[in-house]
Design an enzyme around this catalytic site. Sequence first.
Site, PDB file in Angstrom:
ATOM      1  N   LYS A  21     -25.979  40.370 -17.959  1.00 29.32           N
ATOM      2  CA  LYS A  21     -27.107  39.650 -17.391  1.00 29.32           C
ATOM      3  C   LYS A  21     -28.423  40.254 -17.884  1.00 29.32           C
ATOM      4  CE  LYS A  21     -26.262  38.372 -13.173  1.00 29.32           C
ATOM      5  NZ  LYS A  21     -25.973  38.742 -11.784  1.00 29.32           N
ATOM      6  N   ARG A  90     -29.982  42.546  -8.573  1.00 30.92           N
ATOM      7  CA  ARG A  90     -28.801  41.810  -9.049  1.00 30.92           C
ATOM      8  C   ARG A  90     -27.908  42.708  -9.884  1.00 30.92           C
ATOM      9  NH1 ARG A  90     -31.590  37.140 -12.453  1.00 30.92           N
ATOM     10  NH2 ARG A  90     -29.572  36.118 -12.130  1.00 30.92           N
ATOM     11  N   GLY A  99     -18.964  36.501  -8.950  1.00 29.61           N
ATOM     12  CA  GLY A  99     -18.783  36.728  -7.530  1.00 29.61           C
ATOM     13  C   GLY A  99     -18.318  38.127  -7.156  1.00 29.61           C
ATOM     14  N   MET A 101     -19.835  41.222  -7.745  1.00 28.97           N
ATOM     15  CA  MET A 101     -20.815  42.194  -7.307  1.00 28.97           C
ATOM     16  C   MET A 101     -21.854  41.463  -6.441  1.00 28.97           C
ATOM     17  SD  MET A 101     -19.328  44.440  -9.176  1.00 28.97           S
ATOM     18  CE  MET A 101     -20.343  45.835  -9.503  1.00 28.97           C
ATOM     19  N   ARG A 334     -25.868  33.016 -20.387  1.00 25.46           N
ATOM     20  CA  ARG A 334     -24.817  33.773 -21.088  1.00 25.46           C
ATOM     21  C   ARG A 334     -23.989  32.766 -21.851  1.00 25.46           C
ATOM     22  NH1 ARG A 334     -21.759  34.844 -15.448  1.00 25.46           N
ATOM     23  NH2 ARG A 334     -21.619  32.640 -15.021  1.00 25.46           N
ATOM     24  N   HIS A 450     -17.576  28.788  -6.719  1.00 21.54           N
ATOM     25  CA  HIS A 450     -16.792  30.010  -6.931  1.00 21.54           C
ATOM     26  C   HIS A 450     -15.373  29.693  -7.377  1.00 21.54           C
ATOM     27  CE1 HIS A 450     -14.104  33.267  -5.543  1.00 21.54           C
ATOM     28  NE2 HIS A 450     -15.037  34.029  -6.075  1.00 21.54           N
ATOM     29  N   ARG A 581      20.081  37.435 -33.057  1.00 22.32           N
ATOM     30  CA  ARG A 581      20.997  38.377 -32.399  1.00 22.32           C
ATOM     31  C   ARG A 581      22.388  37.789 -32.410  1.00 22.32           C
ATOM     32  NH1 ARG A 581      17.123  38.836 -27.386  1.00 22.32           N
ATOM     33  NH2 ARG A 581      17.211  36.640 -27.924  1.00 22.32           N
ATOM     34  N   ARG A 636      20.935  40.360 -37.100  1.00 24.26           N
ATOM     35  CA  ARG A 636      21.171  41.719 -36.628  1.00 24.26           C
ATOM     36  C   ARG A 636      22.620  41.861 -36.198  1.00 24.26           C
ATOM     37  NH1 ARG A 636      18.094  43.782 -31.431  1.00 24.26           N
ATOM     38  NH2 ARG A 636      19.670  42.507 -30.395  1.00 24.26           N
ATOM     39  N   GLU A 768      13.579  51.688 -34.471  1.00 23.82           N
ATOM     40  CA  GLU A 768      13.343  51.601 -33.030  1.00 23.82           C
ATOM     41  C   GLU A 768      13.612  52.930 -32.336  1.00 23.82           C
ATOM     42  OE1 GLU A 768      16.035  48.598 -31.476  1.00 23.82           O
ATOM     43  OE2 GLU A 768      17.465  49.020 -33.064  1.00 23.82           O
ATOM     44  N   SER A 787      12.565  46.424 -39.863  1.00 23.75           N
ATOM     45  CA  SER A 787      12.030  45.608 -38.791  1.00 23.75           C
ATOM     46  C   SER A 787      11.806  46.523 -37.584  1.00 23.75           C
ATOM     47  CB  SER A 787      12.999  44.479 -38.438  1.00 23.75           C
ATOM     48  OG  SER A 787      12.496  43.750 -37.344  1.00 23.75           O
ATOM     49  N   GLY A 789      11.549  47.475 -33.997  1.00 23.51           N
ATOM     50  CA  GLY A 789      11.969  46.954 -32.695  1.00 23.51           C
ATOM     51  C   GLY A 789      11.118  47.632 -31.641  1.00 23.51           C
ATOM     52  N   THR A 790       9.982  47.009 -31.335  1.00 21.89           N
ATOM     53  CA  THR A 790       9.016  47.741 -30.513  1.00 21.89           C
ATOM     54  C   THR A 790       9.388  47.780 -29.034  1.00 21.89           C
ATOM     55  OG1 THR A 790       7.653  45.758 -30.438  1.00 21.89           O
ATOM     56  CG2 THR A 790       7.067  47.424 -32.066  1.00 21.89           C
ATOM     57  N   ASN A 791      10.362  46.961 -28.595  1.00 20.85           N
ATOM     58  CA  ASN A 791      10.807  47.116 -27.202  1.00 20.85           C
ATOM     59  C   ASN A 791      11.503  48.463 -27.032  1.00 20.85           C
ATOM     60  OD1 ASN A 791       9.878  44.558 -26.777  1.00 20.85           O
ATOM     61  ND2 ASN A 791      11.895  43.613 -26.582  1.00 20.85           N
ATOM     62  N   ASP A 792      12.548  48.678 -27.852  1.00 23.19           N
ATOM     63  CA  ASP A 792      13.254  49.957 -27.769  1.00 23.19           C
ATOM     64  C   ASP A 792      12.354  51.114 -28.184  1.00 23.19           C
ATOM     65  OD1 ASP A 792      15.888  50.113 -26.717  1.00 23.19           O
ATOM     66  OD2 ASP A 792      16.538  48.709 -28.272  1.00 23.19           O
ATOM     67  N   CYS A 855      10.011  42.720 -34.590  1.00 24.57           N
ATOM     68  CA  CYS A 855      10.612  41.745 -33.693  1.00 24.57           C
ATOM     69  C   CYS A 855      10.506  42.343 -32.301  1.00 24.57           C
ATOM     70  CB  CYS A 855      12.057  41.452 -34.082  1.00 24.57           C
ATOM     71  SG  CYS A 855      13.112  42.892 -34.113  1.00 24.57           S
ATOM     72  N   TYR A 875       5.224  40.595 -41.577  1.00 21.96           N
ATOM     73  CA  TYR A 875       5.443  39.481 -40.670  1.00 21.96           C
ATOM     74  C   TYR A 875       5.613  39.953 -39.230  1.00 21.96           C
ATOM     75  CZ  TYR A 875      10.454  40.602 -40.576  1.00 21.96           C
ATOM     76  OH  TYR A 875      11.657  41.237 -40.410  1.00 21.96           O
TER      77      TYR A 875
HETATM   78  P1  ADP Z   1     -24.264  36.218  -9.969  1.00 23.03           P
HETATM   79  O1  ADP Z   1     -23.864  37.303 -10.871  1.00 23.03           O
HETATM   80  O2  ADP Z   1     -23.334  36.063  -8.821  1.00 23.03           O
HETATM   81  O3  ADP Z   1     -24.568  34.956 -10.699  1.00 23.03           O
HETATM   82  P2  ADP Z   1     -27.105  36.545  -9.672  1.00 23.03           P
HETATM   83  O4  ADP Z   1     -27.686  37.881  -9.830  1.00 23.03           O
HETATM   84  O5  ADP Z   1     -27.261  35.640 -10.820  1.00 23.03           O
HETATM   85  O6  ADP Z   1     -25.604  36.711  -9.258  1.00 23.03           O
HETATM   86  O7  ADP Z   1     -27.751  35.953  -8.374  1.00 23.03           O
HETATM   87  C1  ADP Z   1     -27.172  34.987  -7.592  1.00 23.03           C
HETATM   88  C2  ADP Z   1     -28.144  33.867  -7.369  1.00 23.03           C
HETATM   89  O8  ADP Z   1     -29.369  34.345  -6.867  1.00 23.03           O
HETATM   90  C3  ADP Z   1     -28.422  33.148  -8.647  1.00 23.03           C
HETATM   91  O9  ADP Z   1     -27.845  31.883  -8.554  1.00 23.03           O
HETATM   92  C4  ADP Z   1     -29.902  33.031  -8.754  1.00 23.03           C
HETATM   93  O10 ADP Z   1     -30.263  31.686  -8.754  1.00 23.03           O
HETATM   94  C5  ADP Z   1     -30.450  33.692  -7.492  1.00 23.03           C
HETATM   95  N1  ADP Z   1     -31.469  34.657  -7.868  1.00 23.03           N
HETATM   96  C6  ADP Z   1     -31.289  35.874  -8.372  1.00 23.03           C
HETATM   97  N2  ADP Z   1     -32.451  36.460  -8.665  1.00 23.03           N
HETATM   98  C7  ADP Z   1     -33.420  35.589  -8.320  1.00 23.03           C
HETATM   99  C8  ADP Z   1     -34.850  35.605  -8.388  1.00 23.03           C
HETATM  100  N3  ADP Z   1     -35.504  36.643  -8.872  1.00 23.03           N
HETATM  101  N4  ADP Z   1     -35.503  34.529  -7.948  1.00 23.03           N
HETATM  102  C9  ADP Z   1     -34.844  33.480  -7.444  1.00 23.03           C
HETATM  103  N5  ADP Z   1     -33.513  33.394  -7.354  1.00 23.03           N
HETATM  104  C10 ADP Z   1     -32.791  34.435  -7.789  1.00 23.03           C
HETATM  105 MG    MG Z   2     -25.913  34.388 -11.699  1.00 25.06          MG
HETATM  106 MG    MG Z   3     -23.151  37.418  -7.068  1.00 22.88          MG
END
Ligand code: ADP
Ligand code: MG
Ligand code: MG
Length: 895
Positions: A21, A90, A99, A101, A334, A450, A581, A636, A768, A787, A789-792, A855, A875
Amino acid sequence: PKYVYRFSEGDKDQKDLLGGKGANLAEMTRLDLPVPPGFTITTDACRAYLASGEVPEELSVQVTTALRGVEEELGRELGAAEDPLLVSVRSGAKFSMPGMMETVLNIGLNDVSVQGLAAASSDERFAWDSYRRLIQMFGKTVLDIDGDHFSDALDAKKDARGVSMDYELPVDALQELVEEYKAIVKEHAGIDFPQDPRSQLDMATEAVFRSWNTERAHIYRRREKIPHDLGTAVNVCTMVFGNMGETSGTGVCFTRDPSTGRTGVYGDYLVNAQGEDVVAGIRNTLSLADLERLDKASYDELRSIMRRLETHYRDLCDIEFTIERGKLWMLQTRVGKRTAAAAFRVATQLVDEKLITMDEALTRVSGEQLTQLMFPQFDDDSSRDLLTRAMAASPGAAVGYIAFDNDEAVSRAEKGDSVILVRRETNPDDLPGMVAAAGVLTARGGKTSHAAVVARGMGKTCVCGAEALEVDSAAKTLRIAGRDEVLTSEDIIAIDGTTGEVFLGEVGVVDSPVMTYLRRGLDEALKAAGDDDTRELVTAVDRLMGHADEVRRLEVRANADTPDDARHAIHRGAQGVGLCRTEHMFLGERKQFVQNLILASSEVEREAALAALLPLQKGDFIQMFETMNGKPMTVRLIDPPLHEFLPDLTELSVKVAVDRERGELDPADEELLAVVRKSHEANPMLGLRGVRLLLTMPGLIELQVRAIAEAAVERLKAGGDPHPEIMIPLIGSVRELQLARERVEHVLQEVSQASGYALDFPVGCMIELPRAAVTSAHVAEEADFFSFGTNDLTQTTWGFSRDDVEGSFVGRYIDDGIFGVSPFETIDADGVGGMVRLGVEGGRSTKPTMKMGVCGEHGGDPESIGFFHRVGLNYVSCSPFRVPVARLEAGRAAV
Ligand code: ADP
Ligand code: MG
Ligand code: MG
């Protein structure tokens, strides 16, 4: 060390240090896009904190400096009494962990600055709502207070005021709520809600650091194979407000559709809302087209930024944005997660748009994604009872019992039931249930909720936003609007993540379009395809597979014991059989002949037993050679320990004892028991098997080689083109191979002379055992090919048996970081891979052009294939189903 970077200092390639981020916020800042000013605290700082349990000293000073920079730029101060600067704190690790952190918004508000915010925004309601959100989020994520306390208080307030939506609460109600929230904090955390803005900032930062080690973060990382020691960065970002009335809002968008890969923008927008409201799927959202209607200027600017980002990143991007009173702000971008189908389509689209080359396109898709596209789909002709139709969030066809919560999903899955996790909406706590379930169905939330995001990441089937569902997870019942039945955990449903359909009961499944393509070719697949999306998808797969085949150096063979398997493998593009086999040729009704051979007390009896087996084996080989005509086939010779062909010791002992008691003992049984007892081994996998058995059991090599040779002659006579390669298993010493080879060649010569056909088939061995790898320069003198034989080889290098360790300590070892993943899944490149490297180098030092392959299951594992490419094998051989995956991965390894 430098622990703090202003957004204007970093760039997108600094993900290790700034997290994904932070690096991308920096990149957007560099591109002059409208990013609210801020700074990033590095992953180094997080690691230092996690190691020592204390915030590094320098950090505090550096935060002060960076914060002052932001304050000066904006002419506002954090949490000031007038026009306060507010920030969000953030998390952001190197790899996105949706979701996982925690984010805290509105940092800087307190009893005084809330008035300042009200005055500056001329919106008291907004200011108090922001304050109450801060205490709620801060209480939950920083102070670890159960979020229900806050949401219960909120619900009670709404009831008391007779309103149903948060935003309908008037100012004085919000003010009361703030006081109640503060009391909750006092009661459950034992401290007053911190009024000092800087303390809020520091406490939130620490909480983000700590959240790296929460259980759900661990679960997610384990599943996604993300190392546990990376740490997370922390982004401090000036708040902008999507909840300042009707000209504000917040949204999430993608530069192409992440679920189908269709071109054209795609997104969700929520008017008068802040942050997590969209992602949490709490209210139903508008589309981007609606935004165009509501606020054309912002929409146009967003579109042009989307184009800019896509050209810049040369890939599908996802974006979080907020509009504050008509002004657009970028909060995140991203390279977007996408489904497997979208990955293939987008990769070829970008080639056609001249943004990337075909080689790069190959790196944008993976064998894992191809596997997902090979999964079956629901059969259109199967009878079905449509319950409802909702959002197709993550493709696939899943059938299972309804599970209403995590515990139920996990425990039933452990019992072997297939389950569908059915929730109103999911949150990060539902992760274990989502992992365990075959599919996920939610009643609320859009394609960016989510449930949808996480399911797509896992390649798990998901249908979301099914508003017709009335889920009562306490009572464990599910009703569907307009229908009478009440469904429970005993009911089966089927969900289609490609169409968004939800069915009652089981639905039959058929080949996916990509499977049709792999089995029957492009033309047939195009003919069978129902729509343009599907046609584009199979064309994209065809182009990328074609390119992989062109660039790869590794050949791909298959492990196939039967003509059926061999045929499947060839259809999927196998260039030969790397492991046929032969033990199955001794099982079933033929077991009796093997027992006769083992029990034979005279030459005559032995000859008879061998004579009975010969035509059967020969018949098997004729069929295999027919199927594999013109292609190499590594046979084999028999590998497992003798006891696999004999009755179980305990069962037979009991039978003999009982029969003796009753005076009905068959002397043959008694004799058999003696043999079984004698051949019983404490540790059969390290006992009399492989070449050891072949060398000590008279006539066995001769039988097998004669069957191969005579079958080859038959084929040659019929104008066929058989290419057997004879492989000796489990050798540890060159002398073993030499002795076996002499006997093999003797038989080949005999059959050759008798038939008049030249039968100079290669004779090689498996590597192997560590000893074979270490002495491979010698072993190579007697071998025409190796060949691995990476399991054994994994078992013998580590000194543990797969059957015993997989259910026992492998999980613990992964948690403790001793294994990255199970060494049976992905080759342990340093250790077992080191043995392979020794084997290759030794062998090639004796015979520079010697053919070498692998194999075993690793031959079909994407990561391992990369390793085998680098180590110089010729191969890989894998299960027929994995052949396309191996072709693609071998191509990826070569670019
Ligand atoms: P996640 O990794 O879960 O996407 P974010 O850090 O992106 O978490 O934050 C979650 C939400 O909070 C985002 O959808 C974003 O819109 C909102 N948010 C984060 N920082 C700001 C900010 N400075 N101003 C307004 N909204 C924010
Ligand atoms: Mg986000
Ligand atoms: Mg979050």
